[in-house]
Design an enzyme around this catalytic site. Structure first.
Site, PDB file in Angstrom:
ATOM      1  CB  SER A 117     -10.886  22.192 -41.189  1.00  0.00           C
ATOM      2  OG  SER A 117      -9.879  22.649 -40.646  1.00  0.00           O
ATOM      3  CG  HIS A 118     -10.294  20.290 -38.108  1.00  0.00           C
ATOM      4  ND1 HIS A 118     -10.427  21.504 -38.223  1.00  0.00           N
ATOM      5  CD2 HIS A 118     -11.560  20.204 -36.731  1.00  0.00           C
ATOM      6  CE1 HIS A 118     -11.662  22.054 -37.799  1.00  0.00           C
ATOM      7  NE2 HIS A 118     -11.479  20.810 -36.862  1.00  0.00           N
ATOM      8  CG  ASP A 281      -6.218  22.481 -40.594  1.00  0.00           C
ATOM      9  OD1 ASP A 281      -4.997  22.753 -41.490  1.00  0.00           O
ATOM     10  OD2 ASP A 281      -7.049  22.905 -41.328  1.00  0.00           O
ATOM     11  CG  ASP A 283      -7.970  23.581 -44.285  1.00  0.00           C
ATOM     12  OD1 ASP A 283      -7.876  22.815 -43.176  1.00  0.00           O
ATOM     13  OD2 ASP A 283      -8.880  24.601 -44.899  1.00  0.00           O
ATOM     14  CG  ASP A 285      -7.284  26.731 -41.725  1.00  0.00           C
ATOM     15  OD1 ASP A 285      -7.226  25.407 -41.527  1.00  0.00           O
ATOM     16  OD2 ASP A 285      -8.253  27.040 -42.575  1.00  0.00           O
ATOM     17  NE  ARG A 286      -8.372  24.298 -37.190  1.00  0.00           N
ATOM     18  CZ  ARG A 286      -9.593  24.121 -36.375  1.00  0.00           C
ATOM     19  NH1 ARG A 286      -9.201  23.398 -35.597  1.00  0.00           N
ATOM     20  NH2 ARG A 286     -10.735  23.973 -36.305  1.00  0.00           N
ATOM     21  CE  LYS A 380      -8.383  28.159 -38.960  1.00  0.00           C
ATOM     22  NZ  LYS A 380      -9.981  28.052 -39.794  1.00  0.00           N
TER      23      LYS A 380
END
Ligand code: VG1
Ligand code: CO
Length: 547
Positions: A117-118, A281, A283, A285-286, A380
């Site tokens: 992710s982030h 982010d 991947d 999703d944010r 998300k």
């Protein structure tokens, strides 16, 4: 048929630390590089699910360091374990929401998404493996626990001895008797977005000179943003910045917050700022949402999107319900009350929304950590949030600031901030939480720094769909007037422990809607210190990150 000689059954010994966190297994690359580490975890996944013979598995990642190698391993293991087909994003690229969509679209058995992710990427940075189930969403807690339990006793894995697949060329090739389909990672997702939002209205907005900057942070959303914003919606070339995914994200954290997307924030606060700024982010999703001179907190964004979603064609029928994670502010609750729809409060992590979405109980979901999404996928979705904002801006003909001001005037404003204390000693952080839990029964009816405590508990979630109970999900102290402090430990960090302190205060009076957030929250910041003795216990005098 894969000839039996092509399949190797390899003996292995378990690792003790393969417990999936808030979203999958997340560790430093050198940890994943240990002998059989990846293979053990992937085999533990396959051993914990049943009935996938001949079925489809979706595989992709955010392009970070170690993505390509792991994809080859996953393909060879899927072939040996009996999957019928693997769908892989070209170049190994699939954003988390795009992977969720592909799983749903192809009725796949599940998917393996490679991302941390982030968190930063690179040979000494973070990597992650998460498993998503057939509804397109993260594995539920019961399954992640089964995977962990399996990883503790695993003694062999199956892998096919096949040559590496060229994942840069689209098309279908055979890996033994399994088909490997390398697909355009963007097209299906872009079509899905086009089916939900008024692309004509948004195109007119851009044609009329509306200006926007989208920062892909050299992570996975670059190709998606170029296709959707620039090609399909006609935004000028260069609207998507840092749009080429890099294995190390250009050496930065692909975390769309005010710390790591500081230059975007400063641009949006400067004279001559564009009308709209956004980022996503690692991947995809944010989301980070900024207007000229305004940062919209994710909790507020959820509330504002929910209040205006009916302006987008995909949500014209209205919302069935709204769901938010427990630490997310109560701003969305006010919107749900006004719309007359239920509001669900879940533990942190997207996996808890899956049942609500599948059962048609909620349409929109969100987390304070910059995650927002809907029932279009089961993750998300950063670009989805950006496009819904664009659709609302186009439909209302107002700027971000005006929409926010009017929203607060109508519903009141929930001042909100999260203070993170990163890389704490794990034992120290756990002792702090344990001590805090012990004080809970005595708190209601007392006052902390002049704030009257109404209730205090350790959040437990009762899933209304499957009846499962998830306890110990965070300590919350509720004060009179709608103020609140939540304490919990992160489940995604890879070094030590991270203490998250979530602070919220409700302000109904529009004359007090222009305050500085940290100033508005200062009585709660003091109360948090009194409750948890953060400084005495950790030696930290200030949080590492304030969002
Ligand atoms: C964090 C966030 C949480 C989010 C999770 C995964 O978890 O707080 O809201 O769902 O990251 O997001 P934690 O346990 O560290 O607080 V992502 O974008 O890493 O898939
Ligand atoms: Co993410």
């Amino acid at each position: 048929m894969i000839s039996p000689q092509m399949i190797s059954i390899v003996e292995t010994t378990p690792y003790a630390d393969q417990r999936p966190g808030t979203s999958g297994l997340r560790k430093k690359v050198p940890v994943f590089r240990q002998r059989n580490y990846v293979e053990n975890f992937i085999q533990s996944i396959f051993d914990s699910v049943a009935g996938f013979r001949g079925e489809t598995l979706v595989i992709g990642g955010d392009g970070r360091y170690f993505n390509r190698e792991t994809i080859q391993t996953a393909i060879a293991m899927a072939a040996a374990n009996g999957f019928g087909r693997v769908i892989v994003g070209q170049g190994g690229i699939l954003s988390t929401p795009a992977a969720s969509h592909l799983i749903r679209k192809h009725r796949a058995f599940g998917g393996i998404i490679l991302s941390a992710s982030h968190n930063p990427g690179g040979p000494h940075e973070d990597f992650g493996i998460k498993y998503n189930v057939g509804n397109g969403g993260p594995a539920p807690e019961k399954l992640t626990e089964a995977i962990f339990a399996r990883s503790r006793v695993i003694d062999r894995y199956a892998i096919a001895g096949i040559p590496a697949i060229d994942i840069d060329a689209r098309g279908t090739v055979a890996a033994g008797d399994m088909a490997v389909e390398v697909v355009d990672p963007v097209a299906d997702y872009a079509d899905l977005m086009e089916s939900l939002f008024d692309f004509e209205a948004i195109s007119r907005l851009f044609a009329g000179g509306f200006s926007m900057v989208f920062d892909a942070m050299h992570a996975v959303t670059g190709p998606y943003a170029v296709e959707i914003l620039e090609r399909r919606l006609g935004a000028p070339a260069g609207t998507a910045r840092n749009a080429v995914p890099l294995p190390d994200f250009g050496g930065r954290h692909p975390d769309p917050n005010l710390v790591h997307a500081r230059d975007l924030y400063e641009l949006m606060m400067s004279p001559g700022a564009p009308d709209f700024g956004a980022a996503s982010d690692g991947d995809g999703d944010r989301n980070l949402i900024l207007g000229r001179d305004i940062f919209v907190t994710p909790s507020d964004s959820l509330a504002m999107l929910a209040a205006n979603a009916h302006l987008a064609p995909g949500y014209a029928q209205g919302l069935k319900g709204i769901a938010r994670s427990m630490p997310t502010s109560g701003a969305a609750d006010k919107v749900a009350a006004k719309l007359g729809v239920p509001l669900y409060e879940t533990p942190t992590g997207w996996k808890f929304f899956g049942n609500l979405l599948d059962a048609g109980l909620a349409t929109i979901c969100g987390e304070e950590s910059a995650g927002t999404g809907s029932d279009h996928v089961r993750e998300k979705d950063g670009l989805w949030a950006v496009l819904l904002w664009l659709n609302i801006l186009a439909a209302r003909g107002q700027g971000v600031q005006e929409i926010a001001r009017r929203h607060w005037a109508e519903y009141g404003r929930n001042y909100y901030s999260r203070h993170d204390y990163e890389e704490l000693d794990t034992a120290t952080a756990e002792a702090l939480m344990a001590a805090l839990r012990e004080t809970l029964p005595g708190l209601p009816g007392t006052a902390i720094g002049g704030l009257a405590v109404e209730a205090a508990d350790d959040f437990a979630y009762h899933d209304p769909v499957d009846g499962s109970v998830s306890a110990g999900q965070g300590v919350r102290i509720l004060f009179a007037g709608g103020s609140r402090i939540v304490f919990r430990l992160s489940g995604t960090g890879t070094t030590g422990a991270t203490l998250r302190v979530y602070l919220e205060c409700y302000e109904p009076d529009p004359a007090r809607h222009g305050l500085d957030t940290q100033a508005a929250l200062s009585p709660l910041i003091d109360a948090a210190e009194r409750l948890a003795s953060i400084e005495r216990r950790t030696g930290r005098t200030a949080p590492s990150v304030v969002t």
